[in-house]
Design an enzyme around this catalytic site. Structure first.
Site, PDB file in Angstrom:
ATOM      1  N   ASN A  12       0.404 -12.856  -9.376  1.00  0.00           N
ATOM      2  CA  ASN A  12      -0.681 -12.745  -8.422  1.00  0.00           C
ATOM      3  C   ASN A  12      -1.846 -13.167  -9.241  1.00  0.00           C
ATOM      4  O   ASN A  12      -2.373 -12.650 -10.223  1.00  0.00           O
ATOM      5  CB  ASN A  12      -0.940 -11.173  -8.038  1.00  0.00           C
ATOM      6  N   LYS A  14      -4.805 -13.774  -8.592  1.00  0.00           N
ATOM      7  CA  LYS A  14      -6.188 -13.288  -8.128  1.00  0.00           C
ATOM      8  C   LYS A  14      -7.009 -14.362  -7.915  1.00  0.00           C
ATOM      9  O   LYS A  14      -6.816 -15.549  -7.750  1.00  0.00           O
ATOM     10  CB  LYS A  14      -6.581 -12.194  -8.854  1.00  0.00           C
ATOM     11  N   HIS A  96      -2.854  -5.928  -0.516  1.00  0.00           N
ATOM     12  CA  HIS A  96      -3.172  -5.380  -2.061  1.00  0.00           C
ATOM     13  C   HIS A  96      -4.579  -4.613  -2.022  1.00  0.00           C
ATOM     14  O   HIS A  96      -5.247  -4.519  -1.404  1.00  0.00           O
ATOM     15  CB  HIS A  96      -3.606  -6.785  -2.627  1.00  0.00           C
ATOM     16  N   GLU A  98      -6.760  -4.224  -3.951  1.00  0.00           N
ATOM     17  CA  GLU A  98      -8.262  -5.025  -3.968  1.00  0.00           C
ATOM     18  C   GLU A  98      -8.781  -5.236  -2.319  1.00  0.00           C
ATOM     19  O   GLU A  98     -10.008  -5.255  -2.098  1.00  0.00           O
ATOM     20  CB  GLU A  98      -8.362  -5.946  -4.954  1.00  0.00           C
ATOM     21  N   GLU A 167       2.208  -0.504  -5.922  1.00  0.00           N
ATOM     22  CA  GLU A 167       1.086  -0.611  -7.144  1.00  0.00           C
ATOM     23  C   GLU A 167       0.234   0.316  -7.120  1.00  0.00           C
ATOM     24  O   GLU A 167      -0.635   0.460  -6.424  1.00  0.00           O
ATOM     25  CB  GLU A 167       0.418  -2.070  -6.789  1.00  0.00           C
ATOM     26  N   GLY A 173      -4.786  -3.602 -13.462  1.00  0.00           N
ATOM     27  CA  GLY A 173      -5.668  -4.167 -14.415  1.00  0.00           C
ATOM     28  C   GLY A 173      -6.370  -3.200 -15.435  1.00  0.00           C
ATOM     29  O   GLY A 173      -7.318  -3.493 -16.147  1.00  0.00           O
ATOM     30  N   SER A 211      -0.515  -3.348 -14.371  1.00  0.00           N
ATOM     31  CA  SER A 211      -0.075  -3.787 -15.947  1.00  0.00           C
ATOM     32  C   SER A 211       1.152  -3.691 -16.382  1.00  0.00           C
ATOM     33  O   SER A 211       1.609  -3.203 -17.305  1.00  0.00           O
ATOM     34  CB  SER A 211      -0.830  -2.390 -16.697  1.00  0.00           C
ATOM     35  N   GLY A 232       0.048  -9.487 -12.240  1.00  0.00           N
ATOM     36  CA  GLY A 232      -1.429  -9.775 -12.222  1.00  0.00           C
ATOM     37  C   GLY A 232      -1.810 -10.595 -13.572  1.00  0.00           C
ATOM     38  O   GLY A 232      -1.497 -11.803 -13.725  1.00  0.00           O
TER      39      GLY A 232
HETATM   40  P1  PGA Z   1      -2.060  -6.269 -13.035  1.00  0.00           P
HETATM   41  O1  PGA Z   1      -2.380  -6.716 -11.713  1.00  0.00           O
HETATM   42  O2  PGA Z   1      -0.828  -6.635 -13.559  1.00  0.00           O
HETATM   43  O3  PGA Z   1      -3.175  -7.172 -13.748  1.00  0.00           O
HETATM   44  O4  PGA Z   1      -2.554  -4.792 -13.250  1.00  0.00           O
HETATM   45  C1  PGA Z   1      -1.232  -6.335 -10.885  1.00  0.00           C
HETATM   46  C2  PGA Z   1      -1.870  -6.540  -9.349  1.00  0.00           C
HETATM   47  O5  PGA Z   1      -2.925  -6.571  -8.849  1.00  0.00           O
HETATM   48  O6  PGA Z   1      -1.020  -7.408  -8.342  1.00  0.00           O
END
Ligand code: PGA
Length: 249
Positions: A12, A14, A96, A98, A167, A173, A211, A232
């Site tokens: 992803n 982003k 997601h 976000e 998630e 993140g 993460s 991510g």
């Molecule tokens: P991250 O993000 O691996 O940077 O924690 C995962 C995601 O939001 O899909």
């Protein structure tokens, strides 16, 4: 990981990337094939066409990070499932955290987006997950079940066609990943919910995200109900993403 289900690793991106960096990243990932897992990248809309061109002839798939619930019309800024299908998208992320957090997407909208995607042959990767406050209040199971139930209701007999991604919001993140045992416990709950609702839970893929890094992927993927990952930050670094893709098999 269960041999009944082929693992899946999805990057992803982003809102990251630019043309030269994308080209370099995709070339490195393509050169590292074959993988023992399905691999895909979910890129910003504007890069879909060139991602498709660069990945043509490989078995790496691509997708988007969001989709409109509407088929077409006066929805400035939105992108329809038909448009994604036209760009060759195999997958689209829906719900997601976000999007839920910054764009106020509620369970019903997420469900409508998943349905719009499936209607055009694009597989929705439905994201669910609890916040830290919800986890601390002992609500993890209730929250993820509620989020997933809304989508199952909307998709009805097609529910088995989606991919689910667990998630935990507190792990995204933050560098603070769920332990393999914490993740497995939630995956098991989600799988039994899928099994009860569709009868196909055992063949559906449930990804873990939050993460996932080169050094913790293998332990997460070793859990019986974790079928791969939604990656991510680590999906932007070719060497790390390749290591993670190799850890899924
Ligand atoms: P991250 O993000 O691996 O940077 O924690 C995962 C995601 O939001 O899909």
């Amino acid at each position: 990981m269960n041999p009944q289900r082929r693992p899946l690793v999805v990057g992803n991106w982003k809102m990251h990337g630019n043309r030269p960096a994308n080209t370099e990243l995709l070339a490195a990932v393509a050169a590292a094939r074959p993988f023992g897992a399905d691999v895909a990248v979910c890129v910003p809309f504007v890069y879909l066409t060139e991602t498709a061109a660069q990945l043509a002839g490989t078995d790496i798939r691509w997708g988007a990070q969001d989709v409109s619930a509407h088929a077409q019309g006066a929805y400035t800024g939105e992108v329809s499932a038909a448009m994604l299908a036209e760009c060759g998208c195999r997958y689209v992320l829906v719900g997601h955290s976000e999007r839920r957090q910054h764009h106020g997407e509620a369970d019903e909208l997420v469900a409508a987006k998943a349905q719009a995607a499936l209607g055009k042959g694009v597989t929705p990767i439905v994201c669910v997950g609890e916040t830290l406050e919800q986890r601390d209040a002992g609500q993890t199971e209730a929250v993820v079940k509620r989020q997933l139930a809304a989508v199952i209701r909307e998709l009805a007999h097609c529910a088995a066609e989606m991919v689910v991604a667990y998630e935990p919001v507190w792990a995204i993140g933050t560098g603070r990943t769920a332990t393999p045992e914490q993740a497995q416990a939630v995956h098991a709950v989600l799988r039994s919910q899928l099994q009860a609702a569709s009868g196909h839970g055992e063949r559906m893929r449930i990804l873990y995200g939050g993460s996932v890094k080169a050094d913790n992927a293998a332990a997460l993927f070793a859990q019986p109900d974790i079928d791969g990952g939604l990656i991510g930050g680590a999906s932007l670094k070719a060497a790390d993403f390749i290591t993670i893709c190799r850890a899924a098999r």
